[in-house]
Each structure stands twice: as C-alpha cells, then as structure tokens.
Design a protein around this motif. Structure first.
Motif, mmCIF file in Angstrom:
data_model
loop_
_atom_site.group_PDB
_atom_site.id
_atom_site.type_symbol
_atom_site.label_atom_id
_atom_site.label_comp_id
_atom_site.label_asym_id
_atom_site.label_seq_id
_atom_site.Cartn_x
_atom_site.Cartn_y
_atom_site.Cartn_z
ATOM 1 N N ASN A 152 12.872 -49.773 40.165
ATOM 2 C CA ASN A 152 13.197 -50.856 40.923
ATOM 3 C C ASN A 152 13.394 -50.642 42.577
ATOM 4 O O ASN A 152 13.762 -51.422 43.401
ATOM 5 C CB ASN A 152 14.625 -51.488 40.474
ATOM 6 C CG ASN A 152 14.343 -52.398 39.181
ATOM 7 O OD1 ASN A 152 13.323 -52.751 38.973
ATOM 8 N ND2 ASN A 152 15.550 -52.584 38.512
ATOM 9 N N SER A 153 13.475 -49.112 42.809
ATOM 10 C CA SER A 153 13.837 -48.736 44.012
ATOM 11 C C SER A 153 12.563 -48.080 44.696
ATOM 12 O O SER A 153 12.463 -48.036 46.115
ATOM 13 C CB SER A 153 14.983 -47.441 44.003
ATOM 14 O OG SER A 153 16.015 -48.106 43.618
ATOM 15 N N LEU A 154 11.623 -47.555 44.090
ATOM 16 C CA LEU A 154 10.338 -46.802 44.529
ATOM 17 C C LEU A 154 9.256 -47.678 44.339
ATOM 18 O O LEU A 154 8.797 -48.177 43.122
ATOM 19 C CB LEU A 154 10.210 -45.554 44.119
ATOM 20 C CG LEU A 154 11.452 -44.697 44.682
ATOM 21 C CD1 LEU A 154 11.398 -43.215 43.948
ATOM 22 C CD2 LEU A 154 11.324 -44.231 45.895
ATOM 23 N N GLN A 155 8.128 -47.716 45.047
ATOM 24 C CA GLN A 155 6.965 -48.105 44.943
ATOM 25 C C GLN A 155 5.882 -47.621 45.554
ATOM 26 O O GLN A 155 6.088 -46.959 46.940
ATOM 27 C CB GLN A 155 6.784 -49.722 45.013
ATOM 28 C CG GLN A 155 6.863 -50.242 46.540
ATOM 29 C CD GLN A 155 6.317 -51.717 46.435
ATOM 30 O OE1 GLN A 155 6.000 -52.280 45.508
ATOM 31 N NE2 GLN A 155 6.681 -52.200 47.551
ATOM 32 N N ILE A 156 4.685 -47.226 45.262
ATOM 33 C CA ILE A 156 3.590 -46.616 46.025
ATOM 34 C C ILE A 156 2.750 -47.845 46.530
ATOM 35 O O ILE A 156 2.308 -48.846 45.956
ATOM 36 C CB ILE A 156 2.791 -45.718 45.216
ATOM 37 C CG1 ILE A 156 3.496 -44.652 44.720
ATOM 38 C CG2 ILE A 156 1.526 -45.293 45.719
ATOM 39 C CD1 ILE A 156 2.838 -43.953 43.482
ATOM 40 N N ARG A 157 2.356 -47.819 47.850
ATOM 41 C CA ARG A 157 1.293 -48.609 48.446
ATOM 42 C C ARG A 157 0.445 -48.036 49.342
ATOM 43 O O ARG A 157 0.603 -47.170 50.036
ATOM 44 C CB ARG A 157 2.398 -49.621 49.462
ATOM 45 C CG ARG A 157 1.949 -50.556 50.401
ATOM 46 C CD ARG A 157 3.054 -51.522 50.708
ATOM 47 N NE ARG A 157 3.810 -50.838 51.559
ATOM 48 C CZ ARG A 157 3.952 -50.929 52.819
ATOM 49 N NH1 ARG A 157 3.012 -51.352 53.504
ATOM 50 N NH2 ARG A 157 4.980 -50.048 53.497
ATOM 51 N N ALA A 180 1.651 -44.884 51.224
ATOM 52 C CA ALA A 180 2.981 -44.921 51.523
ATOM 53 C C ALA A 180 3.610 -44.823 50.290
ATOM 54 O O ALA A 180 3.408 -45.469 49.291
ATOM 55 C CB ALA A 180 3.394 -45.896 52.538
ATOM 56 N N LEU A 181 4.954 -44.612 50.556
ATOM 57 C CA LEU A 181 6.044 -44.490 49.382
ATOM 58 C C LEU A 181 7.234 -45.365 49.824
ATOM 59 O O LEU A 181 7.669 -44.867 51.209
ATOM 60 C CB LEU A 181 6.484 -43.393 49.065
ATOM 61 C CG LEU A 181 7.617 -43.141 47.786
ATOM 62 C CD1 LEU A 181 6.931 -43.938 46.708
ATOM 63 C CD2 LEU A 181 8.451 -41.695 47.445
ATOM 64 N N ASP A 182 7.435 -46.642 49.270
ATOM 65 C CA ASP A 182 8.531 -47.397 49.877
ATOM 66 C C ASP A 182 9.642 -47.349 49.015
ATOM 67 O O ASP A 182 9.624 -47.196 47.803
ATOM 68 C CB ASP A 182 7.948 -48.838 49.894
ATOM 69 C CG ASP A 182 6.719 -49.185 50.582
ATOM 70 O OD1 ASP A 182 6.447 -48.590 51.427
ATOM 71 O OD2 ASP A 182 6.168 -50.212 50.095
ATOM 72 N N TYR A 183 10.909 -47.179 49.665
ATOM 73 C CA TYR A 183 12.177 -46.964 49.168
ATOM 74 C C TYR A 183 13.001 -48.137 49.438
ATOM 75 O O TYR A 183 13.339 -48.445 50.473
ATOM 76 C CB TYR A 183 12.802 -45.655 49.657
ATOM 77 C CG TYR A 183 14.144 -45.633 49.084
ATOM 78 C CD1 TYR A 183 14.568 -45.569 47.598
ATOM 79 C CD2 TYR A 183 15.377 -45.324 49.879
ATOM 80 C CE1 TYR A 183 15.751 -45.414 47.084
ATOM 81 C CE2 TYR A 183 16.561 -45.133 49.447
ATOM 82 C CZ TYR A 183 16.976 -45.146 48.228
ATOM 83 O OH TYR A 183 18.196 -44.877 47.824
ATOM 84 N N HIS A 184 13.323 -48.942 48.374
ATOM 85 C CA HIS A 184 14.313 -50.008 48.421
ATOM 86 C C HIS A 184 15.685 -49.398 48.153
ATOM 87 O O HIS A 184 16.025 -49.490 46.791
ATOM 88 C CB HIS A 184 13.947 -51.109 47.656
ATOM 89 C CG HIS A 184 12.707 -51.533 47.652
ATOM 90 N ND1 HIS A 184 12.359 -52.967 48.483
ATOM 91 C CD2 HIS A 184 11.275 -51.073 47.582
ATOM 92 C CE1 HIS A 184 11.164 -53.218 48.764
ATOM 93 N NE2 HIS A 184 10.476 -52.141 48.196
ATOM 94 N N PRO A 185 16.383 -49.089 49.058
ATOM 95 C CA PRO A 185 17.817 -48.279 48.933
ATOM 96 C C PRO A 185 18.849 -49.210 48.029
ATOM 97 O O PRO A 185 19.803 -49.095 47.532
ATOM 98 C CB PRO A 185 18.205 -48.113 50.106
ATOM 99 C CG PRO A 185 17.725 -48.975 51.099
ATOM 100 C CD PRO A 185 16.290 -49.187 50.483
#
Length: 225
Positions: A51-56, A87-92
C-alpha cells in the motif's frame, strides 16, 4: 511558457481531484497516459509492492517544439526525442500523495541550426563576410530524479496523476559544426574559424549554465486493472 504549463498543471489537480483517491488494497498492474514538459506524450506502467510502495516505469516520445533562439546568431531550434524513467514511488500516508526517486535515461535533445549570408557574420569573437551554415546539438546526461505528486489509481478503474520534480542532469553538452566559406576560407577546415566556432559553443554553454536540471511537470490519467 513554463509558468503557463505550471498553472495548467495546478488547475488540473483540482479538476482531477475526484480521481485521486486512496488505495486501501494492493491491486494489479496500472497503466497511465500523461503529458509532460520535455517528456511529451508518456506511457507509464505501475506495479504496487504494497500500500505504500510501487514501481513505475515511463516511456516518452518527447515534445515537438520549434522556436528561435539568439546569441550573436539567430538559431532555429527544435526538440527531439523523450525521457524514459524508472522510479520507486513512496506513499507515506497510504493515500494519493507520493514522493518518488528514480533514474532517467535521457534521449531528449535540441537541434539548433543557423544560416547566414553576406557581411557582418559574427562567430565567437570574430566578424566575417561570406556564407555559413551552423548545426548545433544540445544533449543532457542520464541522471537521477526526485519528484512528488498526487495520484494512486483506485483498486480498479480510473485514476489521475500530477507530478512535479527534477532530473539532475547537469548543464547541457553543446556541439556546433559549420560549413560554408568565410573571408574566402573553408569553414569546415580553417583552424582559425574552427577556433571561433568553439568559442560560439562556449557562448551557448554559458547561457545554459544556470539550467543544470530538467523539470518534471506531468499530468495525466491512469487505469488500474
């Protein structure tokens, strides 16, 4: 132009706010279509780790822009190719806001061409008479990127993306070549003229020295399967 695009992006944030919803569960691959400054039309694929990390990953074709730029010489300038990123997206907060770190493979470049005939042709520090065609290219390095934005596709269905940041390329590399005849000498072989062309490169490089990054300004829509 950048101020206009930035204003449009901020306006788009409000327009797409219904799409920028929280993602409470990890879902499958997402697809995004957006448009960015320098990147142009862009296709993105995202894969959530949790839920916090995704690869884009992003593939872009580049902007199609033609303009005029002037030092002592008036150049016809056009952009070519795009910028591809992983990129690595972080949803804090596990919602639509994210911060992102990545790396850009930068195919984006600018071609600058000029043609002068007659007297009063200044190249570098010297003024000539004759005819000359100058062909220039401006290239930026591959580089890391940092950005932030809003957008996390819903568990399934449509979503949105707004992203702002920078690719830390350093200043552009400038290369100029010339053909023609100046003061009766062949531009492509005369060492004194070649030295002045090198000075012309330095002028262009100096004008661009403050622009040591490429901006990330992206807006678009996404779909999560």
């Amino acid at each position: 132009m950048k101020k206009i695009i930035l204003s449009s992006l901020l306006g788009a944030t409000a327009a797409m706010s219904p799409f920028l919803s929280n993602a409470s569960e990890v879902s499958s691959v997402g697809v995004g279509i957006n448009y960015g400054v320098f990147a142009g039309p862009t296709l993105e694929l995202t894969y959530p780790i949790n839920n916090s990390l995704q690869i884009r990953g992003a593939l872009s074709s580049g902007m199609d822009v033609s303009e005029t730029a002037t030092t002592d010489i008036e150049y016809q300038v056009k952009t070519k190719d795009g910028i591809n990123r992983l990129a690595l997206d972080y949803h804090p907060f596990e919602n639509s806001f994210f911060v992102s770190a990545g790396y850009a493979v930068n195919n984006f470049n600018i071609e600058a061409d000029a043609e002068k005939n007659g007297a009063g042709i200044t190249i570098g520090d010297t003024t000539y008479s004759g005819n000359v065609v100058l062909n220039g290219t401006l290239d930026w390095d591959n580089a890391p990127s940092l950005s932030f934005g809003w957008g996390n596709s819903p568990e399934k269905g449509w979503g949105g993306l707004i992203e702002l940041g920078a690719i830390f390329t350093g200043a552009a590399d400038v290369n100029i070549t010339g053909t023609g005849t100046l003061n009766g000498n062949d531009v492509s072989t005369d060492p004194a003229i070649q030295a002045e062309i090198t000075k012309e490169e330095k002028k262009v490089q100096d004008e661009l020295s403050d622009y040591d990054f490429l901006p990330i300004l992206q807006a678009g829509v996404t779909y999560r399967f």
